[in-house]
Design a protein around this motif. Structure first.
Motif, mmCIF file in Angstrom:
data_model
loop_
_atom_site.group_PDB
_atom_site.id
_atom_site.type_symbol
_atom_site.label_atom_id
_atom_site.label_comp_id
_atom_site.label_asym_id
_atom_site.label_seq_id
_atom_site.Cartn_x
_atom_site.Cartn_y
_atom_site.Cartn_z
ATOM 1 N N SER A 124 13.108 -37.992 13.790
ATOM 2 C CA SER A 124 14.534 -38.299 13.958
ATOM 3 C C SER A 124 15.398 -37.447 13.037
ATOM 4 O O SER A 124 16.538 -37.140 13.380
ATOM 5 C CB SER A 124 14.797 -39.777 13.683
ATOM 6 N N LEU A 125 14.890 -37.076 11.871
ATOM 7 C CA LEU A 125 15.642 -36.235 10.950
ATOM 8 C C LEU A 125 15.485 -34.747 11.227
ATOM 9 O O LEU A 125 16.366 -33.951 10.903
ATOM 10 C CB LEU A 125 15.228 -36.533 9.509
ATOM 11 N N TRP A 126 14.363 -34.358 11.828
ATOM 12 C CA TRP A 126 14.108 -32.956 12.140
ATOM 13 C C TRP A 126 15.100 -32.459 13.187
ATOM 14 O O TRP A 126 15.583 -31.337 13.107
ATOM 15 C CB TRP A 126 12.682 -32.801 12.627
ATOM 16 N N TRP A 127 15.419 -33.298 14.164
ATOM 17 C CA TRP A 127 16.299 -32.886 15.256
ATOM 18 C C TRP A 127 17.703 -32.524 14.762
ATOM 19 O O TRP A 127 18.192 -31.440 15.096
ATOM 20 C CB TRP A 127 16.334 -33.978 16.323
ATOM 21 N N PRO A 128 18.386 -33.358 13.977
ATOM 22 C CA PRO A 128 19.725 -32.941 13.539
ATOM 23 C C PRO A 128 19.706 -31.818 12.502
ATOM 24 O O PRO A 128 20.717 -31.167 12.276
ATOM 25 C CB PRO A 128 20.347 -34.211 12.954
ATOM 26 N N ALA A 129 18.555 -31.565 11.880
ATOM 27 C CA ALA A 129 18.466 -30.467 10.919
ATOM 28 C C ALA A 129 18.215 -29.122 11.596
ATOM 29 O O ALA A 129 18.383 -28.075 10.961
ATOM 30 C CB ALA A 129 17.343 -30.744 9.923
ATOM 31 N N SER A 130 17.865 -29.121 12.873
ATOM 32 C CA SER A 130 17.552 -27.861 13.553
ATOM 33 C C SER A 130 18.744 -26.918 13.681
ATOM 34 O O SER A 130 18.550 -25.704 13.571
ATOM 35 C CB SER A 130 16.898 -28.128 14.898
ATOM 36 N N PRO A 131 19.991 -27.381 13.900
ATOM 37 C CA PRO A 131 21.095 -26.411 13.899
ATOM 38 C C PRO A 131 21.265 -25.709 12.551
ATOM 39 O O PRO A 131 21.588 -24.518 12.507
ATOM 40 C CB PRO A 131 22.329 -27.262 14.229
ATOM 41 N N LEU A 132 21.027 -26.432 11.475
ATOM 42 C CA LEU A 132 21.084 -25.810 10.156
ATOM 43 C C LEU A 132 20.003 -24.735 10.023
ATOM 44 O O LEU A 132 20.248 -23.668 9.457
ATOM 45 C CB LEU A 132 20.918 -26.865 9.065
ATOM 46 N N ALA A 133 18.823 -24.986 10.575
ATOM 47 C CA ALA A 133 17.753 -23.988 10.539
ATOM 48 C C ALA A 133 18.141 -22.749 11.346
ATOM 49 O O ALA A 133 17.854 -21.617 10.934
ATOM 50 C CB ALA A 133 16.452 -24.588 11.079
ATOM 51 N N LEU A 162 12.310 -20.073 9.929
ATOM 52 C CA LEU A 162 13.489 -20.908 10.156
ATOM 53 C C LEU A 162 13.867 -20.960 11.627
ATOM 54 O O LEU A 162 14.258 -22.010 12.147
ATOM 55 C CB LEU A 162 14.662 -20.396 9.321
ATOM 56 N N LEU A 163 13.760 -19.830 12.317
ATOM 57 C CA LEU A 163 14.077 -19.798 13.747
ATOM 58 C C LEU A 163 13.146 -20.714 14.533
ATOM 59 O O LEU A 163 13.591 -21.525 15.348
ATOM 60 C CB LEU A 163 13.989 -18.369 14.277
ATOM 61 N N TRP A 164 11.845 -20.597 14.278
ATOM 62 C CA TRP A 164 10.892 -21.434 15.017
ATOM 63 C C TRP A 164 10.988 -22.900 14.604
ATOM 64 O O TRP A 164 10.723 -23.796 15.411
ATOM 65 C CB TRP A 164 9.475 -20.899 14.856
ATOM 66 N N SER A 165 11.385 -23.159 13.382
ATOM 67 C CA SER A 165 11.619 -24.538 12.963
ATOM 68 C C SER A 165 12.808 -25.126 13.714
ATOM 69 O O SER A 165 12.785 -26.294 14.109
ATOM 70 C CB SER A 165 11.866 -24.587 11.451
ATOM 71 N N GLY A 166 13.844 -24.338 13.907
ATOM 72 C CA GLY A 166 14.992 -24.797 14.680
ATOM 73 C C GLY A 166 14.651 -25.032 16.139
ATOM 74 O O GLY A 166 15.057 -26.031 16.735
ATOM 75 N N ILE A 167 13.885 -24.122 16.723
ATOM 76 C CA ILE A 167 13.471 -24.294 18.120
ATOM 77 C C ILE A 167 12.578 -25.524 18.257
ATOM 78 O O ILE A 167 12.718 -26.309 19.193
ATOM 79 C CB ILE A 167 12.755 -23.026 18.634
ATOM 80 N N GLY A 168 11.673 -25.707 17.315
ATOM 81 C CA GLY A 168 10.810 -26.889 17.346
ATOM 82 C C GLY A 168 11.599 -28.174 17.206
ATOM 83 O O GLY A 168 11.295 -29.173 17.852
ATOM 84 N N GLY A 169 12.630 -28.149 16.375
ATOM 85 C CA GLY A 169 13.457 -29.337 16.210
ATOM 86 C C GLY A 169 14.206 -29.712 17.467
ATOM 87 O O GLY A 169 14.406 -30.888 17.764
ATOM 88 N N VAL A 170 14.613 -28.710 18.231
ATOM 89 C CA VAL A 170 15.353 -28.986 19.465
ATOM 90 C C VAL A 170 14.420 -29.408 20.589
ATOM 91 O O VAL A 170 14.738 -30.310 21.363
ATOM 92 C CB VAL A 170 16.177 -27.742 19.874
ATOM 93 N N VAL A 171 13.268 -28.779 20.681
ATOM 94 C CA VAL A 171 12.377 -28.997 21.827
ATOM 95 C C VAL A 171 11.273 -30.006 21.524
ATOM 96 O O VAL A 171 11.057 -30.952 22.281
ATOM 97 C CB VAL A 171 11.763 -27.654 22.286
ATOM 98 N N VAL A 172 10.578 -29.807 20.427
ATOM 99 C CA VAL A 172 9.379 -30.590 20.141
ATOM 100 C C VAL A 172 9.710 -31.991 19.617
ATOM 101 O O VAL A 172 9.072 -32.974 20.018
ATOM 102 C CB VAL A 172 8.477 -29.831 19.137
ATOM 103 N N ALA A 173 10.694 -32.100 18.742
ATOM 104 C CA ALA A 173 10.984 -33.392 18.107
ATOM 105 C C ALA A 173 11.340 -34.489 19.116
ATOM 106 O O ALA A 173 10.763 -35.579 19.052
ATOM 107 C CB ALA A 173 12.084 -33.240 17.062
#
Length: 127
Positions: free
Chosen positions: A32-41, A66-77
């Motif tokens: 739940s926290l990874w998803w809103p942090a992905s735009p920052l990534a 950081l790019l893949w962390s952001g993509i993961g936050g949007v898609v995977v989380a």
């Protein structure tokens, strides 16, 4: 004496579906926290990527992470969170992850649409 006890219930029994382990709660909270942090990534990836061209390979790797962390936050989380919430029968978490997934789909569709318009040829140029 009645067959039931009038003593207050102290907690949910361990085998019932309502009982969550501490690791399941932490996983749901983390996703739940990874998803809103992905735009920052994404923003940090862009900043680090643009400024790392003359710094060295470490900053290029940091930008990629950081790019893949952001993509993961949007898609995977949202996807993994929804699966975990279904498995654990957590109605509020299911609702939250379903909304997160819908918002992610809309944002991704708008980003692809913007990308398509940004890649369009200028008038008078052959593509």
């Amino acid at each position: 004496m009645p067959p039931y006890s009038s003593a207050p219930v102290r907690g949910v029994p361990a085998g019932s579906p309502g009982a969550l382990s501490a690791s399941a709660k932490r996983t749901i909270a983390g996703l739940s926290l990874w998803w809103p942090a992905s735009p920052l990534a994404f923003v940090l990836s862009t900043v680090v990527g643009l400024s790392s061209r003359d710094r060295g390979p470490f900053w290029e790797v940091a930008s990629a992470v950081l790019l893949w962390s952001g993509i993961g936050g949007v898609v995977v989380a949202p996807a993994v969170g929804l699966l975990i919430a279904f498995r654990l029968r957590q109605r509020p978490a299911r609702r939250r992850f379903a909304i997160m997934g819908a918002v992610s789909l809309v944002v991704c569709a708008l980003a692809l649409l913007f990308w398509e318009f940004a890649m369009e040829c200028a008038p008078g140029q052959a593509c």
